[in-house]
Write a protein that holds these residues in place. Structure first.
Motif, PDB file in Angstrom:
ATOM      1  N   LEU A  22      31.897  51.646  36.506  1.00 54.46           N
ATOM      2  CA  LEU A  22      33.081  51.473  37.347  1.00 54.46           C
ATOM      3  C   LEU A  22      32.848  50.258  38.230  1.00 54.46           C
ATOM      4  O   LEU A  22      31.884  50.212  39.001  1.00 54.46           O
ATOM      5  N   ASN A  23      33.729  49.256  38.062  1.00 55.23           N
ATOM      6  CA  ASN A  23      33.616  48.023  38.839  1.00 55.23           C
ATOM      7  C   ASN A  23      34.815  47.880  39.753  1.00 55.23           C
ATOM      8  O   ASN A  23      35.935  48.285  39.417  1.00 55.23           O
ATOM      9  N   ALA A  24      34.584  47.261  40.921  1.00 53.35           N
ATOM     10  CA  ALA A  24      35.687  46.925  41.814  1.00 53.35           C
ATOM     11  C   ALA A  24      36.446  45.740  41.225  1.00 53.35           C
ATOM     12  O   ALA A  24      35.985  45.090  40.279  1.00 53.35           O
ATOM     13  N   ASP A  25      37.618  45.461  41.784  1.00 48.68           N
ATOM     14  CA  ASP A  25      38.412  44.349  41.260  1.00 48.68           C
ATOM     15  C   ASP A  25      37.701  43.013  41.380  1.00 48.68           C
ATOM     16  O   ASP A  25      37.961  42.083  40.622  1.00 48.68           O
ATOM     17  N   ASN A  26      36.778  42.901  42.365  1.00 49.23           N
ATOM     18  CA  ASN A  26      36.044  41.643  42.527  1.00 49.23           C
ATOM     19  C   ASN A  26      34.820  41.566  41.620  1.00 49.23           C
ATOM     20  O   ASN A  26      34.043  40.613  41.702  1.00 49.23           O
ATOM     21  N   GLY A  27      34.637  42.574  40.766  1.00 46.81           N
ATOM     22  CA  GLY A  27      33.535  42.566  39.814  1.00 46.81           C
ATOM     23  C   GLY A  27      32.310  43.312  40.273  1.00 46.81           C
ATOM     24  O   GLY A  27      31.382  43.516  39.498  1.00 46.81           O
ATOM     25  N   MET A  28      32.254  43.734  41.506  1.00 48.62           N
ATOM     26  CA  MET A  28      31.073  44.434  42.026  1.00 48.62           C
ATOM     27  C   MET A  28      30.939  45.800  41.350  1.00 48.62           C
ATOM     28  O   MET A  28      31.913  46.532  41.180  1.00 48.62           O
ATOM     29  N   LEU A  29      29.710  46.130  40.918  1.00 47.73           N
ATOM     30  CA  LEU A  29      29.457  47.409  40.275  1.00 47.73           C
ATOM     31  C   LEU A  29      29.448  48.510  41.324  1.00 47.73           C
ATOM     32  O   LEU A  29      28.694  48.457  42.299  1.00 47.73           O
TER      33      LEU A  29
END
Length: 455
Positions: free
Chosen positions: A400-407
């Motif tokens: 699951l990643n945030a919209d900014n790509g952070m895991l």
């Protein structure tokens, strides 16, 4: 020696007079003097047969009553040996038996009584020889016709052999041309794939799409028994679907289609037509070019360039759109955010019946799972839920990643109440809306559950 009848009247007819009385012979010779005949004389049947053995005779006039060999017997010999010679019997007395014998055995043409009438005898000769000539001409024509028919049969047999050989040769040539054309088509497929690799050099590796789209199309065709010709056209279309973009600037080629401004958006909508125009001059590419032309049509009829709707869109174009959008969504070429494979497939599933053929979507998801190991959406145990729908005990099916790509969370993580609350809070803070891919624990069968409770 078999008699060969004369074939024309260019010679003077030969008339043989046979009588044991020289006065009769002389009278007949005088009568025929000045007539267009060669006249020969014989005083008996034996002498007459000797003459006939040396030269062809057209007509014989024989006396009926002669010593040693009577006229009927002589004429019977003539009929047997020289059937084409016309035979006339000259008789000075009524002898029915001799006449009957001459008719039956000698097959005489006429008989003339003594004394004769000169004009009647001359007329009889003329008529007999005219009939003989017509009969000989008939036989000649029959023989010539038979010869020509036989020759024609031989020619037909030879012609049939030539035609069969030529047909076989032409068929072999046609088969060779078919094989050559098929090989040419395969060469075009290989050539288009090589060219697509060169065209992709315009793009950074993270934005290249053609190789993955080709693979998806091939797997779909193999799994669904698509015929070789259609599969070949689809492969070429997948390799060159975006050839019309090569004239774009680098920034436009890598920009998401959703963020293009007005002028660039119009240019974007024209790229399928531009691609088709570039390929239509190549005959083996015409069908592939048509698939490219319509691969941005939408199931609901809002696509481009021709706003085709539903099954009016070619099957290959519908499949190509699924493959193109699946890969381009992951490359950030459609929306600003780059999706993972499951998110791209979820997007496609959500737009089934609007953008995509609803009858092809689930099959396409299975194909993607076969091509890409990170696809989990094809697993029936995987569910896609919002943060408020997940519950404790569910297992993350993928990162699951945030919209900014952070895991945020790793695949395989077992969710609990605290994690769920944190996800809801983080989503609200980010103003995002996460799609959570989870595996729902399978409930054991009822008999197993009861056994566990008793234990």
């Amino acid at each position: 020696m078999e008699e060969q009848p004369p074939t024309t009247l260019s010679h003077k007819p030969k008339v043989l007079l046979v009588d044991d009385e020289e006065s009769i012979l002389n009278s007949l010779r005088r009568l025929l003097r000045g007539q267009p005949y060669d006249v020969l004389l014989a005083t008996g049947g034996a002498q007459a047969l000797e003459i006939m053995a040396l030269q062809p005779i057209d007509l014989v006039i024989s006396d009926a009553r002669m010593p040693n060999m009577d006229g009927a017997t002589f004429l019977a010999h003539v009929h047997q040996l020289y059937p084409h010679t016309t035979r006339i019997m000259l008789t000075g007395y009524a002898d029915p038996a001799a006449i009957i014998k001459a008719i039956n055995e000698g097959q005489i043409h006429r008989y003339i009584s003594k004394p004769w009438h000169d004009e009647e005898l001359l007329l009889t000769l003329r008529q007999s020889l005219a009939y003989q000539h017509s009969e000989r001409e008939r036989l000649r024509l029959v023989q010539e016709t038979d010869q020509q028919n036989e020759q024609l049969k031989r020619l037909n047999a030879t012609l049939e052999k030539h035609v069969a050989a030529r047909t076989a040769e032409l068929q072999q040539t046609a088969d060779m041309l078919d094989l050559a054309y098929e090989e040419l088509k395969r060469s075009y497929v290989t050539g288009t794939e090589v060219f697509s690799l060169l065209a992709n050099l315009r793009l950074p590796p993270a934005k290249q799409t053609n190789r993955q789209i080709i693979e998806l199309v091939r797997v779909y065709c193999n799994r669904h028994g698509v015929d070789e010709g259609t599969g070949r056209d689809l492969t070429m279309a997948a390799a060159l679907y975006n050839i019309g973009k090569l004239s774009w600037t680098d920034s436009m080629m890598t920009a998401p289609a959703d963020l293009l401004h007005h002028n660039d958006r119009e240019r974007y909508r024209g790229y399928p037509k531009q691609s088709e125009t570039l390929l239509m001059t190549l005959d083996p590419m015409k069908d592939a070019a048509r698939l490219i032309l319509h691969h941005q049509e939408r199931w609901d009829g809002t696509g481009f360039p021709d706003r085709l709707k539903g099954e009016a869109i070619p099957f290959g174009s519908r499949l190509l759109k699924l493959a193109v959008d699946f890969i381009e969504l992951q490359r950030g070429l459609i929306l600003e955010r780059q999706m993972n494979s499951d998110e791209a497939l979820l997007y496609i599933r959500n737009y089934a019946g609007r953008l995509y053929d609803p009858g092809m979507v689930e099959d396409f998801i299975q194909v993607c799972a076969a091509c890409q190991s990170d696809v989990s959406l094809a697993d029936p145990a995987v569910k896609v839920l919002t943060t408020r729908d997940v519950t404790a005990g569910m297992i993350l099916a993928r990162n699951l990643n945030a919209d900014n790509g952070m895991l945020l969370l790793n695949a395989g993580k077992v969710l609990n109440g605290a994690l769920v609350e944190k996800l809801i809070a983080f989503e609200a803070m980010e103003g995002a809306k996460y799609s959570i891919f989870v595996k729902v624990p399978q409930e054991p069968p009822a008999n197993v559950a009861h056994a566990q409770e008793r234990a």
